[in-house]
Design an enzyme around this catalytic site. Structure first.
Site, PDB file in Angstrom:
ATOM      1  CG  ASN A   1      34.510  46.980  69.958  1.00 19.10           C
ATOM      2  OD1 ASN A   1      35.366  46.413  69.685  1.00 19.10           O
ATOM      3  ND2 ASN A   1      33.179  46.714  70.651  1.00 19.10           N
TER       4      ASN A   1
ATOM      5  NE  ARG B   1      34.631  47.422  74.242  1.00 19.51           N
ATOM      6  CZ  ARG B   1      34.399  46.078  74.506  1.00 19.51           C
ATOM      7  NH1 ARG B   1      34.073  46.044  73.274  1.00 19.51           N
ATOM      8  NH2 ARG B   1      34.373  45.652  75.601  1.00 19.51           N
TER       9      ARG B   1
ATOM     10  CG  HIS C   1      31.237  45.408  81.339  1.00 14.75           C
ATOM     11  ND1 HIS C   1      30.988  44.372  82.036  1.00 14.75           N
ATOM     12  CD2 HIS C   1      31.783  44.936  80.295  1.00 14.75           C
ATOM     13  CE1 HIS C   1      30.836  43.373  81.841  1.00 14.75           C
ATOM     14  NE2 HIS C   1      31.440  43.446  79.662  1.00 14.75           N
TER      15      HIS C   1
ATOM     16  CG  LEU D   1      22.898  42.781  84.826  1.00 17.12           C
ATOM     17  CD1 LEU D   1      21.067  42.269  85.418  1.00 17.12           C
ATOM     18  CD2 LEU D   1      24.336  42.176  85.933  1.00 17.12           C
ATOM     19  N   GLY D   2      25.030  42.538  80.120  1.00 18.56           N
ATOM     20  CA  GLY D   2      24.332  41.849  79.205  1.00 18.56           C
ATOM     21  C   GLY D   2      25.352  40.384  78.962  1.00 18.56           C
TER      22      GLY D   2
ATOM     23  N   GLY E   1      27.776  39.201  78.536  1.00 18.31           N
ATOM     24  CA  GLY E   1      29.006  39.195  79.748  1.00 18.31           C
ATOM     25  C   GLY E   1      28.735  40.219  81.063  1.00 18.31           C
TER      26      GLY E   1
ATOM     27  NE  ARG F   1      32.767  35.950  78.755  1.00 23.09           N
ATOM     28  CZ  ARG F   1      32.272  37.434  78.803  1.00 23.09           C
ATOM     29  NH1 ARG F   1      32.782  37.652  79.843  1.00 23.09           N
ATOM     30  NH2 ARG F   1      32.999  37.612  77.551  1.00 23.09           N
TER      31      ARG F   1
ATOM     32  N   GLY G   1      21.993  44.760  78.352  1.00 20.68           N
ATOM     33  CA  GLY G   1      21.155  44.418  77.652  1.00 20.68           C
ATOM     34  C   GLY G   1      20.295  44.061  79.004  1.00 20.68           C
TER      35      GLY G   1
ATOM     36  N   GLY H   1      20.540  44.411  82.315  1.00 17.43           N
ATOM     37  CA  GLY H   1      19.425  45.625  82.686  1.00 17.43           C
ATOM     38  C   GLY H   1      18.843  46.749  82.370  1.00 17.43           C
ATOM     39  CD  GLU H   2      20.508  49.618  78.620  1.00 19.79           C
ATOM     40  OE1 GLU H   2      19.697  49.598  76.944  1.00 19.79           O
ATOM     41  OE2 GLU H   2      21.993  49.780  78.614  1.00 19.79           O
ATOM     42  CG  ASN H   3      16.024  45.642  77.373  1.00 14.40           C
ATOM     43  OD1 ASN H   3      15.971  46.501  76.869  1.00 14.40           O
ATOM     44  ND2 ASN H   3      17.332  45.604  76.407  1.00 14.40           N
TER      45      ASN H   3
ATOM     46  CD  GLU I   1      29.893  49.582  76.813  1.00 15.54           C
ATOM     47  OE1 GLU I   1      31.270  48.918  76.894  1.00 15.54           O
ATOM     48  OE2 GLU I   1      29.690  49.294  76.396  1.00 15.54           O
TER      49      GLU I   1
END
Ligand code: AMP
Length: 398
Positions: free
Chosen positions: A10, A89, A178, A207-208, A210, A239, A329, A331-333, A384
């Site tokens: 990446n 990527r 994404h 939800l990271g 970005g 952003r 990040g 969304g997972e936490n 990913e």
């Protein structure tokens, strides 16, 4: 015979992330990052067998960094000899790529023709591809695009209400991003729901730093919140997401600044950072909100409200909901953001299970709604790199 491994690359504007992955098991045998490229602090970090090795590579450019990466890989036992493919990527594939591609010179040219759509990312992706093709000339190289998954969106979802010629002649349309994450998470969600992917109605919130949300029906993207660039849609770390487009002109005149400076404000000084005034990092903002920092509280409130509204809007193309899925990040936490979004979306039949929600952090996968909940909400950690490795593995000669 041992399974071939995939080197996943990446290549960003100032960093190269890499991993060597077993595509079937998802096992990561080595991973690392060459970061702060083009600066005196450039360094290469490699994690292998539980050990972390740091090498200074002062003033390294992409080529020097890639050479250092290849050298490190060659020093780690027999790993180099077991690599059967390289997966890259690539951020923007425009309208030309609907799926991952085996890279040849023509594919590189077409990626380059999308450079104007992602000027910060695509040129770096291409230099990564070219340097890696030179370093591993005998291996198949695959390009996996962030945009490809959303090429299934119908015209009504991707055409902006602007003069149609701007789409035809200048590529002004919604592309979405994404996609690699959405594709991975959709298949994991189907497995978690015990349903075939081609009979699944999902809204996935990645939800990271970005953030974007996508309506995925039977494995296909119907619509998504990011647009021509990864700024449209929900609130991001720095952003702004969707705002009145006339704010650009107003700010340029009012503050007497250039269009580039307006852009800088909307891309780098807005979102969670802009509202809170303290950080783009959700954890820092949650800690401050707990200590009664008003703008931190407002940042979380706006974030959750806009996210819930976007999810509700995506119910229009989706029609029914099997699961709302959180990943990335935040969304997972973030127990707090998930709870607030689900509370606001109660009318979709979502009832939170607080204990499950609190337990679903740091890589834990599973439902966070109560057993009797009409619709289900899931947390699925994204991967990913594994998706890129599995796409690349398809091109390994048998
Ligand atoms: P990503 O870009 O996917 O790495 O996600 C980065 C975001 O995840 C940052 O805003 C982090 O603050 C957020 N994040 C990571 N861990 C937590 C946590 N425990 N609680 C809230 N947000 C978190």
């Amino acid at each position: 015979m041992t399974e071939s491994l995939v080197l996943v690359l990446n290549c960003g504007s100032s960093s190269i992330k890499f991993a060597i992955i077993e595509p079937a098991s998802g096992g990561e045998l080595l991973q690392g990052i060459a970061e702060r490229l083009f600066s005196s602090e450039a360094q290469l970090i490699v994690k292998h067998n539980g050990e972390k090795q740091l090498t200074a590579i002062p003033d390294a450019d992409h080529k020097a960094a890639m050479n250092a990466i290849v050298e490190q890989i060659h020093q780690t036992g027999d790993l180099a000899g077991r690599i059967g493919a390289v997966g890259h990527r690539v951020v923007h594939g425009g309208e030309r790529f609907r799926s991952s591609m085996l890279i040849d010179d023509e594919v590189v040219n077409v990626i380059a023709s999308c450079n104007h759509l992602a000027p910060l990312h695509n040129p770096a992706n291409i230099s990564g591809i070219e340097i890696a093709r030179a370093a591993f000339p005998e291996l198949p190289h695959t390009a996996v695009f962030d945009t490809a998954f959303h090429q299934s969106m119908p015209e009504k979802a991707f055409v902006y209400p602007l003069p149609y010629e701007l789409y035809i002649h200048h590529g002004v349309r919604r592309y979405g991003f994404h996609g690699t994450s959405f594709r991975y998470v959709a298949s994991q969600a189907a497995a978690e729901l015990n349903r075939p992917l081609d009979d699944c109605a999902l809204i996935i919130a990645h939800l990271g730093n970005g953030a974007s949300v996508s309506a995925v029906l039977n494995g296909q993207s119907l619509d998504t919140s990011m647009g021509m660039t990864p700024n449209e849609g929900v609130v991001h770390g720095t952003r702004c997401g969707s705002i009145d487009p006339s704010i650009h002109e107003y700010l340029a005149h009012r503050l007497d600044i250039s269009i580039e400076q307006v852009n800088d404000l909307l891309w780098k000084q807005s979102g969670l950072l802009g509202i809170s005034g303290i950080s783009n990092d959700c954890r820092t903002i949650e800690d401050a909100a707990d200590k009664d920092h008003k703008r931190a509280q407002l940042a979380l409130e706006i974030y959750a409200y806009r996210l819930a509204k976007e999810i509700a809007a995506l119910m229009v193309p989706l029609g029914r909901l099997d699961a709302l899925v959180f990943t990335g990040g935040i969304g997972e936490n973030s127990v707090r953001i998930r709870a607030e979004v689900i509370r606001q979306l109660g009318f979709l039949g979502l009832t939170l299970d607080e204990q499950r929600n609190a337990a679903a952090i740091r890589g834990v996968q599973g439902p966070i709604t109560a057993d009797g909940s009409r619709a289900c909400a899931l947390v699925i950690p994204t991967n990913e790199e594994l998706m890129i490795a599995q796409d690349a593995a398809q091109f390994i000669a048998q």
